[in-house]
Design an enzyme around this catalytic site. Structure first.
Site, PDB file in Angstrom:
ATOM      1  N   HIS A 274       6.070  -1.967 -17.919  1.00  0.00           N
ATOM      2  CA  HIS A 274       5.856  -3.362 -18.334  1.00  0.00           C
ATOM      3  C   HIS A 274       4.605  -3.546 -19.181  1.00  0.00           C
ATOM      4  O   HIS A 274       4.374  -4.611 -19.717  1.00  0.00           O
ATOM      5  CB  HIS A 274       5.754  -4.282 -17.116  1.00  0.00           C
ATOM      6  CG  HIS A 274       4.463  -4.147 -16.374  1.00  0.00           C
ATOM      7  ND1 HIS A 274       4.239  -3.132 -15.479  1.00  0.00           N
ATOM      8  CD2 HIS A 274       3.311  -4.849 -16.444  1.00  0.00           C
ATOM      9  CE1 HIS A 274       3.013  -3.238 -15.007  1.00  0.00           C
ATOM     10  NE2 HIS A 274       2.419  -4.268 -15.585  1.00  0.00           N
TER      11      HIS A 274
HETATM   12  C1  UD1 Z   1       1.117  -9.333 -15.372  1.00  0.00           C
HETATM   13  C2  UD1 Z   1      -0.311  -8.741 -15.357  1.00  0.00           C
HETATM   14  C3  UD1 Z   1      -0.224  -7.221 -15.155  1.00  0.00           C
HETATM   15  C4  UD1 Z   1       0.596  -6.902 -13.922  1.00  0.00           C
HETATM   16  C5  UD1 Z   1       1.974  -7.518 -14.100  1.00  0.00           C
HETATM   17  C6  UD1 Z   1       2.915  -7.224 -12.963  1.00  0.00           C
HETATM   18  C7  UD1 Z   1      -1.969  -9.863 -16.770  1.00  0.00           C
HETATM   19  C8  UD1 Z   1      -2.761  -9.755 -18.012  1.00  0.00           C
HETATM   20  N1  UD1 Z   1      -0.989  -8.943 -16.629  1.00  0.00           N
HETATM   21  O1  UD1 Z   1       1.769  -8.812 -16.522  1.00  0.00           O
HETATM   22  O2  UD1 Z   1      -1.527  -6.718 -14.974  1.00  0.00           O
HETATM   23  O3  UD1 Z   1       0.687  -5.501 -13.771  1.00  0.00           O
HETATM   24  O4  UD1 Z   1       1.800  -8.938 -14.207  1.00  0.00           O
HETATM   25  O5  UD1 Z   1       4.173  -7.740 -13.244  1.00  0.00           O
HETATM   26  O6  UD1 Z   1      -2.213 -10.732 -15.963  1.00  0.00           O
HETATM   27  N2  UD1 Z   1       7.865 -13.625 -17.185  1.00  0.00           N
HETATM   28  C9  UD1 Z   1       9.029 -14.036 -16.600  1.00  0.00           C
HETATM   29  N3  UD1 Z   1       8.974 -14.542 -15.336  1.00  0.00           N
HETATM   30  C10 UD1 Z   1       7.798 -14.668 -14.651  1.00  0.00           C
HETATM   31  C11 UD1 Z   1       6.610 -14.258 -15.278  1.00  0.00           C
HETATM   32  C12 UD1 Z   1       6.671 -13.728 -16.533  1.00  0.00           C
HETATM   33  O7  UD1 Z   1      10.096 -13.952 -17.173  1.00  0.00           O
HETATM   34  O8  UD1 Z   1       7.828 -15.118 -13.479  1.00  0.00           O
HETATM   35  C13 UD1 Z   1       7.921 -13.052 -18.543  1.00  0.00           C
HETATM   36  C14 UD1 Z   1       7.546 -14.058 -19.587  1.00  0.00           C
HETATM   37  O9  UD1 Z   1       8.269 -13.791 -20.722  1.00  0.00           O
HETATM   38  C15 UD1 Z   1       6.092 -13.738 -19.868  1.00  0.00           C
HETATM   39  C16 UD1 Z   1       6.087 -12.218 -19.671  1.00  0.00           C
HETATM   40  O10 UD1 Z   1       7.027 -11.967 -18.632  1.00  0.00           O
HETATM   41  O11 UD1 Z   1       5.684 -14.168 -21.094  1.00  0.00           O
HETATM   42  C17 UD1 Z   1       4.765 -11.662 -19.324  1.00  0.00           C
HETATM   43  O12 UD1 Z   1       4.258 -12.302 -18.123  1.00  0.00           O
HETATM   44  P1  UD1 Z   1       2.693 -12.324 -17.819  1.00  0.00           P
HETATM   45  O13 UD1 Z   1       2.420 -12.923 -16.499  1.00  0.00           O
HETATM   46  O14 UD1 Z   1       1.969 -12.886 -18.987  1.00  0.00           O
HETATM   47  O15 UD1 Z   1       2.306 -10.797 -17.793  1.00  0.00           O
HETATM   48  P2  UD1 Z   1       3.035  -9.545 -17.118  1.00  0.00           P
HETATM   49  O16 UD1 Z   1       3.553  -8.670 -18.192  1.00  0.00           O
HETATM   50  O17 UD1 Z   1       3.978  -9.939 -16.039  1.00  0.00           O
END
Ligand code: UD1
Length: 443
Positions: free
Chosen positions: A239
């Site tokens: 991820h």
């Molecule tokens: C976040 C953390 C990362 C952790 C990971 C575990 C930061 C900078 N990164 O990354 O350290 O290892 O979580 O998963 O905080 N999305 C969904 N559903 C959700 C949440 C997110 O679909 O419930 C999608 C959205 O498109 C979003 C993308 O995932 O834009 C990224 O989510 P985000 O929370 O920004 O970062 P992660 O990649 O999940």
């Protein structure tokens, strides 16, 4: 009365806060159950009022809700519901929304865990209000400032007044950065507390049966090479933006793992951001092709079916279909929906090999003794390489495949637990917090 406020936001936070919440509850229960003479002594221990805040950074049921249930975490007292956004938007929104909560609850200390955007946003807001910050999992450094998590780690540590560290390298990093030693506590690893507490329960998860990997009652399936009652399989998780946002890097990793999937099935619980990238870069060819729906509601070409997570635990009725499906899918990576905590622990525990770019999974495989290949150029958790089963292999396709095949062709290397990864980190943290807050309260 001591008031503590803990903040969680994203998936890897939940298993880190769960043992702390449990320990705080236990301490109160212990006090309630004390006999008269002990009670007299304990009477001076102030009660702790605890408030659990969820930032809402992860909002999907599969990334958040299931974890609360699996870990026995109480529902958060407050949910800030920030959702997704750019790093700046997400961090700023959490800061804006948590400030009134802090002003209202007036905690003596804010606890933050790990290195996600919610960690930094909460720490920064508390520090600016003059509230003490305790950082659990402090001091880890990849020395790679292109990682958002490295920025979050360094800044969170810089504003923290108590730094709870999982491994010796973290202590050294903090000292090198000029943090005064009396703020630093090597306490072990709360993530491992959770793992050890839930391992037995996880072993009862029906997931391996559903995937056709458990041997029991399935005479056609041979014994795993590691002598386990499971067939050999691998697990992949991806991820990290540096791996999944770049089409060439993602292509190279998936190419290597799909070649490996000719040797053994590789299960891939797909993070939502990774699923989107695979689709937008047109890389679905690396995933097992089938229009059948898997037991957890994911079509094996990576698209979601209409089935909800609540019917993930379907009966064994179709297990033979699933078994043959897993066997047919051998020639490709088998995509799954993101898994809950217990299902994922059960999957990792019996895996022959795990390939990942996650930080926490490097630690979990070390304790499970499962060989782990870290698909990054560095790790902020060197104890998993020194003591454990982790190898940092980078993202070069040939290198990943060679390292994986070398693991499959040799007996598993013994893996040892780093010091203090014994299931008691939360107990140590709560004892230190109590002493610190009591001392400051009476000062
Ligand atoms: C976040 C953390 C990362 C952790 C990971 C575990 C930061 C900078 N990164 O990354 O350290 O290892 O979580 O998963 O905080 N999305 C969904 N559903 C959700 C949440 C997110 O679909 O419930 C999608 C959205 O498109 C979003 C993308 O995932 O834009 C990224 O989510 P985000 O929370 O920004 O970062 P992660 O990649 O999940």
């Amino acid at each position: 009365m001591i008031r503590l406020l803990s903040v969680v936001g994203a998936r890897p936070n939940f298993m880190k806060i769960a043992p702390i919440v449990a320990e705080l509850k236990k301490a109160e229960l212990r006090k309630a159950g004390l006999k008269k003479p002990e009670l007299k002594k304990a009477k001076n221990l102030p009660a702790i009022e605890h408030c659990l805040v969820h930032s809402g950074q992860h909002y999907d049921e599969l990334l958040s809700g299931n974890f609360f249930a699996d870990l026995g975490l109480p529902q958060p007292d407050v949910n800030l519901q920030v959702g997704s956004g750019s790093h700046a938007v997400q961090t700023a929104e959490i800061m804006k929304r948590i400030e009134p909560v802090l002003l209202d609850f007036k905690p003596q200390m804010v606890l933050v865990v790990g290195d996600v955007n919610s960690t930094l946003a909460a720490a920064l807001t508390a520090a600016k209000l003059g509230i003490g910050v305790a950082h659990i999992e402090a001091g880890l450094r990849s020395f790679d400032m292109t990682m958002p998590e490295e920025i979050n780690r360094k800044l969170t540590d810089a504003v923290s007044s108590l730094l709870f560290v999982t491994e010796q390298s973290g202590v050294e990093n903090l000292k090198r950065e000029g943090v005064s030693p009396e703020k630093i506590f090597l306490v072990g690893n709360v993530m491992i507390d959770s793992l050890l507490q839930h391992r037995e329960l996880a072993s009862r998860s029906p997931l391996l049966d559903r995937l056709g990997m458990r041997r029991l009652g399935m005479p056609r399936v041979e014994m795993g090479k590691n002598g386990s009652s499971c067939r050999d399989y691998g697990v992949l998780t991806l991820h990290r933006p540096s791996n999944v946002d770049d089409p060439e890097t993602l292509d190279g990793i998936l190419r290597a793992v799909s070649a490996l999937a000719a040797d053994l099935p590789v299960f891939f619980p797909v993070h939502p951001r990774t699923r989107k990238k695979i689709e937008s870069f047109g890389l679905q060819r690396y995933l097992a092709r089938s229009t059948e729906t898997s037991s957890n509601g994911t079509r094996s070409n990576g698209t979601r079916s209409n089935r909800t997570s609540s019917n993930r635990t379907s009966s064994n009725r179709t297990s033979s279909n699933r078994r043959s499906r897993a066997e047919r899918n051998h020639a490709g990576i088998v995509p799954l929906d993101p898994l809950g905590y217990l299902d994922f622990l059960s999957l990792n525990d019996r895996a022959r090999i795990v390939l990942t770019d996650s930080g926490g999974i490097q630690e979990e495989t070390t304790v499970l003794g499962v060989p782990c290949l870290t698909l990054r150029e560095n790790t902020e958790r060197p104890a998993t390489v020194e003591h454990g089963s982790n190898q940092v292999v980078g993202v070069d396709s040939d290198r990943i495949l060679a390292a994986a095949r070398s693991i499959l062709s040799s007996p598993a290397r013994p893996s040892q637990r780093p010091p203090l990864w014994d299931g008691n980190a939360a107990r140590r943290i709560v004892a230190i917090l109590r002493e610190h807050l009591q001392h400051n309260d009476s000062a």
